[in-house]
Motif scaffolding. Structure first.
Motif, PDB file in Angstrom:
ATOM      1  N   GLY A   1       0.812  -1.197   0.000  1.00 45.70           N
ATOM      2  CA  GLY A   1       0.000   0.000   0.000  1.00 45.70           C
ATOM      3  C   GLY A   1       0.849   1.253   0.000  1.00 45.70           C
ATOM      4  O   GLY A   1       2.075   1.195   0.005  1.00 45.70           O
ATOM      5  N   ALA A   2       0.178   2.403   0.009  1.00 49.13           N
ATOM      6  CA  ALA A   2       0.860   3.695  -0.084  1.00 49.13           C
ATOM      7  C   ALA A   2       1.789   3.947   1.094  1.00 49.13           C
ATOM      8  O   ALA A   2       2.746   4.688   0.979  1.00 49.13           O
ATOM      9  CB  ALA A   2      -0.174   4.811  -0.177  1.00 49.13           C
ATOM     10  N   LEU A   3       1.491   3.351   2.242  1.00 46.79           N
ATOM     11  CA  LEU A   3       2.349   3.534   3.407  1.00 46.79           C
ATOM     12  C   LEU A   3       3.438   2.472   3.497  1.00 46.79           C
ATOM     13  O   LEU A   3       4.201   2.452   4.446  1.00 46.79           O
ATOM     14  CB  LEU A   3       1.515   3.521   4.691  1.00 46.79           C
ATOM     15  CG  LEU A   3       0.493   4.647   4.841  1.00 46.79           C
ATOM     16  CD1 LEU A   3      -0.269   4.508   6.140  1.00 46.79           C
ATOM     17  CD2 LEU A   3       1.174   6.005   4.771  1.00 46.79           C
ATOM     18  N   GLY A   4       3.500   1.566   2.555  1.00 51.52           N
ATOM     19  CA  GLY A   4       4.514   0.533   2.574  1.00 51.52           C
ATOM     20  C   GLY A   4       4.235  -0.586   3.561  1.00 51.52           C
ATOM     21  O   GLY A   4       5.050  -1.462   3.787  1.00 51.52           O
ATOM     22  N   ARG A   5       3.053  -0.595   4.148  1.00 55.32           N
ATOM     23  CA  ARG A   5       2.723  -1.537   5.213  1.00 55.32           C
ATOM     24  C   ARG A   5       2.396  -2.910   4.637  1.00 55.32           C
ATOM     25  O   ARG A   5       1.576  -3.042   3.748  1.00 55.32           O
ATOM     26  CB  ARG A   5       1.527  -1.004   5.987  1.00 55.32           C
ATOM     27  CG  ARG A   5       1.178  -1.786   7.218  1.00 55.32           C
ATOM     28  CD  ARG A   5       0.034  -1.143   7.965  1.00 55.32           C
ATOM     29  NE  ARG A   5       0.382   0.221   8.338  1.00 55.32           N
ATOM     30  CZ  ARG A   5      -0.504   1.146   8.658  1.00 55.32           C
ATOM     31  NH1 ARG A   5      -1.788   0.876   8.657  1.00 55.32           N
ATOM     32  NH2 ARG A   5      -0.120   2.354   8.983  1.00 55.32           N
ATOM     33  N   ILE A   6       3.039  -3.935   5.186  1.00 52.89           N
ATOM     34  CA  ILE A   6       2.705  -5.290   4.761  1.00 52.89           C
ATOM     35  C   ILE A   6       2.178  -6.142   5.910  1.00 52.89           C
ATOM     36  O   ILE A   6       1.609  -7.194   5.680  1.00 52.89           O
ATOM     37  CB  ILE A   6       3.896  -5.996   4.064  1.00 52.89           C
ATOM     38  CG1 ILE A   6       5.102  -6.119   4.988  1.00 52.89           C
ATOM     39  CG2 ILE A   6       4.270  -5.257   2.794  1.00 52.89           C
ATOM     40  CD1 ILE A   6       6.231  -6.933   4.407  1.00 52.89           C
ATOM     41  N   ILE A   7       2.358  -5.701   7.161  1.00 56.61           N
ATOM     42  CA  ILE A   7       1.800  -6.413   8.313  1.00 56.61           C
ATOM     43  C   ILE A   7       1.175  -5.378   9.236  1.00 56.61           C
ATOM     44  O   ILE A   7       1.770  -4.347   9.517  1.00 56.61           O
ATOM     45  CB  ILE A   7       2.878  -7.207   9.082  1.00 56.61           C
ATOM     46  CG1 ILE A   7       3.487  -8.290   8.181  1.00 56.61           C
ATOM     47  CG2 ILE A   7       2.293  -7.833  10.342  1.00 56.61           C
ATOM     48  CD1 ILE A   7       4.671  -9.008   8.790  1.00 56.61           C
ATOM     49  N   ASP A   8      -0.032  -5.662   9.727  1.00 53.18           N
ATOM     50  CA  ASP A   8      -0.746  -4.740  10.609  1.00 53.18           C
ATOM     51  C   ASP A   8      -1.373  -5.547  11.740  1.00 53.18           C
ATOM     52  O   ASP A   8      -2.121  -6.491  11.489  1.00 53.18           O
ATOM     53  CB  ASP A   8      -1.834  -4.026   9.812  1.00 53.18           C
ATOM     54  CG  ASP A   8      -2.327  -2.755  10.474  1.00 53.18           C
ATOM     55  OD1 ASP A   8      -1.874  -2.449  11.594  1.00 53.18           O
ATOM     56  OD2 ASP A   8      -3.163  -2.069   9.867  1.00 53.18           O
ATOM     57  N   VAL A   9      -1.060  -5.192  12.992  1.00 56.42           N
ATOM     58  CA  VAL A   9      -1.598  -5.880  14.166  1.00 56.42           C
ATOM     59  C   VAL A   9      -2.347  -4.860  15.008  1.00 56.42           C
ATOM     60  O   VAL A   9      -1.799  -3.808  15.332  1.00 56.42           O
ATOM     61  CB  VAL A   9      -0.474  -6.513  15.020  1.00 56.42           C
ATOM     62  CG1 VAL A   9      -1.045  -7.159  16.269  1.00 56.42           C
ATOM     63  CG2 VAL A   9       0.323  -7.515  14.214  1.00 56.42           C
ATOM     64  N   SER A  10      -3.590  -5.158  15.377  1.00 58.08           N
ATOM     65  CA  SER A  10      -4.355  -4.235  16.221  1.00 58.08           C
ATOM     66  C   SER A  10      -5.266  -5.020  17.151  1.00 58.08           C
ATOM     67  O   SER A  10      -5.391  -6.231  17.042  1.00 58.08           O
ATOM     68  CB  SER A  10      -5.173  -3.271  15.354  1.00 58.08           C
ATOM     69  OG  SER A  10      -6.099  -3.983  14.574  1.00 58.08           O
ATOM     70  N   GLY A  11      -5.924  -4.310  18.067  1.00 61.59           N
ATOM     71  CA  GLY A  11      -6.857  -4.938  18.994  1.00 61.59           C
ATOM     72  C   GLY A  11      -6.212  -5.302  20.313  1.00 61.59           C
ATOM     73  O   GLY A  11      -5.048  -5.020  20.569  1.00 61.59           O
ATOM     74  N   SER A  12      -6.976  -5.930  21.165  1.00 59.33           N
ATOM     75  CA  SER A  12      -6.483  -6.404  22.459  1.00 59.33           C
ATOM     76  C   SER A  12      -6.010  -7.835  22.280  1.00 59.33           C
ATOM     77  O   SER A  12      -6.787  -8.789  22.401  1.00 59.33           O
ATOM     78  CB  SER A  12      -7.588  -6.332  23.512  1.00 59.33           C
ATOM     79  OG  SER A  12      -7.942  -5.002  23.752  1.00 59.33           O
ATOM     80  N   THR A  13      -4.749  -7.977  21.972  1.00 61.77           N
ATOM     81  CA  THR A  13      -4.210  -9.298  21.672  1.00 61.77           C
ATOM     82  C   THR A  13      -2.709  -9.302  21.883  1.00 61.77           C
ATOM     83  O   THR A  13      -2.068  -8.255  21.882  1.00 61.77           O
ATOM     84  CB  THR A  13      -4.528  -9.696  20.212  1.00 61.77           C
ATOM     85  OG1 THR A  13      -4.099 -11.036  19.992  1.00 61.77           O
ATOM     86  CG2 THR A  13      -3.832  -8.778  19.215  1.00 61.77           C
ATOM     87  N   ASN A  14      -2.148 -10.467  22.075  1.00 65.61           N
ATOM     88  CA  ASN A  14      -0.709 -10.642  22.082  1.00 65.61           C
ATOM     89  C   ASN A  14      -0.291 -11.072  20.682  1.00 65.61           C
ATOM     90  O   ASN A  14      -0.980 -11.871  20.041  1.00 65.61           O
ATOM     91  CB  ASN A  14      -0.294 -11.695  23.103  1.00 65.61           C
ATOM     92  CG  ASN A  14      -0.609 -11.266  24.521  1.00 65.61           C
ATOM     93  OD1 ASN A  14      -0.539 -10.091  24.855  1.00 65.61           O
ATOM     94  ND2 ASN A  14      -0.972 -12.215  25.363  1.00 65.61           N
ATOM     95  N   ALA A  15       0.817 -10.544  20.210  1.00 59.61           N
ATOM     96  CA  ALA A  15       1.296 -10.876  18.872  1.00 59.61           C
ATOM     97  C   ALA A  15       2.743 -11.340  18.954  1.00 59.61           C
ATOM     98  O   ALA A  15       3.570 -10.668  19.564  1.00 59.61           O
ATOM     99  CB  ALA A  15       1.189  -9.666  17.963  1.00 59.61           C
ATOM    100  N   SER A  16       3.024 -12.486  18.356  1.00 56.65           N
ATOM    101  CA  SER A  16       4.385 -13.017  18.328  1.00 56.65           C
ATOM    102  C   SER A  16       4.803 -13.245  16.885  1.00 56.65           C
ATOM    103  O   SER A  16       4.074 -13.850  16.102  1.00 56.65           O
ATOM    104  CB  SER A  16       4.465 -14.351  19.081  1.00 56.65           C
ATOM    105  OG  SER A  16       4.200 -14.158  20.443  1.00 56.65           O
TER     106      SER A  16
END
Length: 180
Positions: free
Chosen positions: A1-16
């Motif tokens: 996308g225009a921001l160069g973003r390829i991974i996006d994590v959101s919400g109330s969660t743990n991410a590994s």
């Protein structure tokens, strides 16, 4: 996308993120508006044993929170090819309750990089609250002449923010590219 973003994590969660290769593909972004990985969760964010390379802008941007961040044993290579301002790690209005950034290798090898530093941990948005941060035992190598800075640093660039219990120690910097 225009921001160069390829991974996006959101919400109330743990991410590994464990044992991954993340190629930012040098996607062009505008200054202060582009990242390969965006993490805006409330919970833990863990990056271990990853190969993260060729971001057009910032490699990882943290926002939201509160977060516990563990960033260890990663290889970051050639960060910020396509913007006038890039950071290896950046916070934007984040609430960080604990962070351990250690045993990573950051390598800049090619001319034309716009990196703010080898391991710049930078809060660019107002409202950041960064507590209990450790930055230690990282290997930082610059073979490129045009980094703006060397070494590891924690900075606040915009508006009011709070930081406490920040420790930077036992990092190794090879600035031979910049010194050349």
């Amino acid at each position: 996308g225009a921001l160069g973003r390829i991974i996006d994590v959101s919400g109330s969660t743990n991410a590994s993120f464990l044992h991954n290769e993340v190629d930012g593909a040098n996607i062009g972004v505008s200054p202060q508006r582009g990242q390969t990985i965006n993490v805006s969760n409330a919970g833990a964010a863990i990056f271990k044993y990853n190969y993260l390379h060729h971001s057009g802008g910032d490699m990882i941007v943290f926002s939201g929170g509160p977060q516990v961040e563990i960033i260890q044993y990663n290889l970051f290579k050639d960060i910020g090819f396509k913007t006038a301002h890039s950071d290896t790690l950046q916070w934007c209005g984040s609430i960080v309750s604990s962070s351990d950034i250690g045993f990573n290798t950051v390598v800049q090898t090619a001319a034309g990089l716009s990196g703010m530093g080898l391991l710049t941990i930078n809060a660019e948005c107002t409202g950041a609250n960064m507590s209990h941060m450790l930055v230690h035992n990282n290997t930082l190598i610059s073979k490129a002449r045009d980094n703006f800075a060397t070494g590891a640093n924690v900075t606040q660039d915009a508006g009011p923010a709070a930081g406490d219990h920040v420790a930077i120690f036992d990092n190794y910097a090879d600035a031979s590219g910049i010194m050349g």
